[in-house]
Design a protein around this motif. Structure first.
Motif: not given
Length: 200
Positions: A31, A33-36, A58-59, A108, A112, A115
């Motif tokens: 996913h 960095v959009d992982v929840s 989360k970051s 990926q 990330a 980003a």
């Protein structure tokens, strides 16, 4: 009613931290960095609030997971294990296969990482990635070094070219990893592209 969430035993804070990072890395591959935090909690088998008992945000969890996931040590170890008695061409082919494999597996995660660096101006991640590159470069240089006298460029420069080609072939718009084996990459670096009559 069956509880679908996989429960894990209570862990010490450092163990919990490592378990959360381990659960997050595969999700970052999928996913970015959009992982929840919900996805992370489900993968780790904990309540979502448990994450914030170990990481402030989360970051901060994502940053730690990206750095851990991109640790080059397994590749560095594999490069060190290449038989130094092999001919240079064979050693370089093995090195190129290892580097291509690392880059393809972590594409990926690299996205990330970029980003994080660009979006959050994360200097610590940038420094860690620079250190990773240095370690990988040093390991490839070590594979080549014994035959430096055969090369027009220094072993370090050849290692840089190998990394440059493998990186562009994995991430660049004209890359085609399926058509460039380690053997082909070694041939490009050692022989160039001209066909020399009377040679193989």
């Amino acid at each position: 009613m069956e509880n679908k969430r996989r429960r894990v035993p209570a862990l010490a804070p450092e163990e919990r931290r490592e378990a959360l990072i381990a659960a997050t890395i595969p999700l970052l591959h999928e996913h970015g960095v959009d992982v929840s935090t919900r996805q992370i909690a489900q993968a780790a088998g904990v309540a979502e609030g448990t994450i914030f008992g170990v990481f402030e945000t989360k970051s901060s969890l994502v940053v730690c997971s990206v750095i851990k996931g991109l640790d080059p040590q397994p590749t560095v170890d594999a490069l060190a294990a290449i038989d130094p008695a092999l001919p240079l061409r064979d050693r370089m082919a093995q090195a190129a296969d290892l580097v291509h494999g690392r880059f393809a597996e972590n594409a990926q995660l690299m996205t990330a990482a970029r980003a994080l660096i660009i979006g959050q101006r994360d200097g610590n991640t940038a420094l860690q990635l620079a250190d990773n590159r240095s370690r990988l470069h040093a390991a490839i240089t070590g594979v080549i070094a014994a035959d430096g006298a055969q090369l027009r460029r220094t072993p370090a420069a050849v290692a840089s070219l190998l990394l440059l080609f493998c990186g562009a072939n994995t991430y660049g718009p004209f890359g085609d990893p399926d058509n460039f084996s380690g053997e082909e990459t070694a041939s490009l670096l050692l022989d160039g592209l001209l066909i020399r009559r009377g040679t193989h």
